[in-house]
Write an enzyme that holds these catalytic residues in place. Structure first.
Site, short mmCIF file in Angstrom:
data_model
loop_
_atom_site.label_atom_id
_atom_site.label_comp_id
_atom_site.label_asym_id
_atom_site.label_seq_id
_atom_site.Cartn_x
_atom_site.Cartn_y
_atom_site.Cartn_z
N THR A 196 0.83 -1.20 0.00
CA THR A 196 0.00 0.00 0.00
C THR A 196 0.86 1.25 0.00
OG1 THR A 196 -1.83 -1.07 1.10
CG2 THR A 196 -1.60 1.27 1.52
N ARG A 224 -13.93 -8.14 -0.32
CA ARG A 224 -13.16 -7.74 0.88
C ARG A 224 -12.60 -6.32 0.73
NH1 ARG A 224 -7.72 -5.94 2.13
NH2 ARG A 224 -7.22 -6.66 4.20
N VAL A 225 -12.75 -5.54 1.78
CA VAL A 225 -12.17 -4.19 1.83
C VAL A 225 -11.30 -4.11 3.08
CG1 VAL A 225 -12.68 -1.73 2.04
CG2 VAL A 225 -14.15 -3.18 0.63
N GLY A 226 -10.11 -3.53 2.95
CA GLY A 226 -9.20 -3.42 4.09
C GLY A 226 -9.34 -2.09 4.80
N ASP A 227 -8.30 -1.72 5.52
CA ASP A 227 -8.34 -0.51 6.35
C ASP A 227 -8.09 0.78 5.56
OD1 ASP A 227 -5.69 -1.58 5.92
OD2 ASP A 227 -4.95 -0.02 7.26
N THR A 247 -0.28 1.04 6.67
CA THR A 247 -0.15 -0.11 5.78
C THR A 247 0.01 -1.33 6.65
OG1 THR A 247 1.24 -1.23 4.16
CG2 THR A 247 2.36 0.36 5.58
N GLY A 250 -4.91 -5.37 7.05
CA GLY A 250 -6.05 -4.47 7.20
C GLY A 250 -7.06 -4.86 8.26
N1 ASP Z 1 -3.65 -2.43 4.50
C1 ASP Z 1 -3.90 -3.00 3.19
C2 ASP Z 1 -5.13 -3.85 3.24
O1 ASP Z 1 -5.33 -4.56 4.20
C3 ASP Z 1 -2.78 -3.81 2.69
C4 ASP Z 1 -1.48 -3.10 2.61
O2 ASP Z 1 -1.15 -2.31 3.51
O3 ASP Z 1 -0.72 -3.35 1.66
O4 ASP Z 1 -5.86 -3.85 2.29
#
Ligand code: ASP
Length: 330
Positions: A196, A224-227, A247, A250
């Site tokens: 990220t 799916r959606v992350g943070d 990053t 998530g």
């Molecule tokens: N935080 C991101 C997610 O979980 C992944 C990442 O940091 O590369 O989607």
């Protein structure tokens, strides 16, 4: 004559401040990241190490030049993330990881510390620059977050550049998906790092901003959606306190509410950016997660928090700081 007296007084007071070791706080500052994770010297070649450092410096320069000209932190973080989205080495825009189905779904968020206005998008598949779309949501819609097909439609109506989903393809990320499926590995085993990208900045007017853009995690499915696009989890900015971009894994960052927690610790407990970042990441680690954050404080501090082997990162200030680093011990 008055002019000379005033000048002398100014010099004398500056000298006194220096004698007491009180450095002036920087007028502007910026920190950026390109993901955290298992980043160890033994896994890097000299060429790869140099290529990542050059890419980080180029992105940092894009933000620095905005801030040095008196531009806004919002424009600076947008400029940095744009550069990193176009760079296939990072998991955002071109070079985003693959979903289980072999496509790309992109998430991004931006926040303006002045008003706490925010814009976020999740699961878009054809928008070349997710961060520009997030900014459009913030500046040109009554909403904070748009997802999926509706977000694409909004992008189209606002005239943002659309590309086929295959535009985001890279052989390295496809290989990661194939290894994951063949060997029944987890996303962490094949990604080895979270790629990220993000930026936080304080501008000369004292305004803070944060931006984050990502392809998420390899093999993600079911929408799916992350943070990253969640305000308060992966992205947050509030004038007078701090700006954060995260990053990492998530799911854990969402559960801890990482970005907002860091700012809350700073404003309510009076902690420094570094103490607040380290304590919040320790909480993530306690649950079993890992990753990193970049934090800009209202006082001009720009710090990194790392709960992983390393983090692609860089920072700069108007006081002449310019650092690029990868491994945790740098
Ligand atoms: N935080 C991101 C997610 O979980 C992944 C990442 O940091 O590369 O989607």
């Amino acid at each position: 004559m008055m002019k000379w007296i005033a000048l002398f007084a100014a010099l004398a007071s500056g000298g006194a401040a220096m004698a007491q070791g009180k450095a002036e706080p920087p007028r502007w500052s910026i920190a950026i990241h390109g993901g955290a994770g298992t980043l160890e010297r033994k896994d890097m070649t000299a060429e790869k190490d140099a290529a990542y450092r050059a890419a980080l410096q180029a992105a940092l320069d894009a933000g620095k030049s905005v801030l040095a000209k008196g531009g806004s932190s919002l424009d600076a973080v947008t400029a940095v993330v744009r550069v990193l989205e176009e760079d296939p080495k990072f998991n955002a825009g071109k070079g985003a990881v693959y979903t289980w189905e072999g496509t790309h779904e992109l998430d991004a968020a931006i926040m303006d510390g002045r008003t706490r206005a925010a814009g976020a998008i999740a699961g878009v598949t054809t928008v070349r620059s997710p961060i520009l779309l997030a900014r459009k949501v913030m500046e040109d819609s009554p909403h904070v977050m748009l997802a999926g097909r509706g977000a694409e439609q909004f992008a189209d109506e606002k005239g943002l550049e659309l590309v086929p989903n295959s535009w985001f393809d890279t052989p390295e990320r496809l290989d990661a998906l194939e290894r994951m499926k063949a060997k029944k590995l987890s996303a962490l085993d094949v990604d080895l790092k979270f790629g990220t990208v993000g930026a936080v900045a304080l501008d000369a007017k004292g305004n803070l901003a944060a931006a984050t853009s990502t392809g998420g995690m390899t093999g993600k499915r079911w929408g799916r959606v992350g943070d990253a696009p969640l305000i308060g989890a992966g992205t947050y900015a509030e004038n007078g306190t701090c700006a954060v971009s995260a990053t990492g894994w998530g799911e854990y960052f969402i559960r801890v509410g990482v970005a907002r927690t860091i700012c809350a610790r700073m404003s309510m407990k009076g902690e420094s950016a570094q103490v607040a970042a380290d304590a919040t990441l320790a909480d993530v680690a306690k649950l079993g997660g890992d990753g990193g954050v970049i934090v800009a404080g209202a006082n001009g501090d720009v710090v990194f928090g790392i709960e992983a082997g390393g983090m692609y990162r860089a920072r700069a200030t108007s006081a002449g700081v310019n650092e690029v680093a990868i491994y945790r011990d740098e």
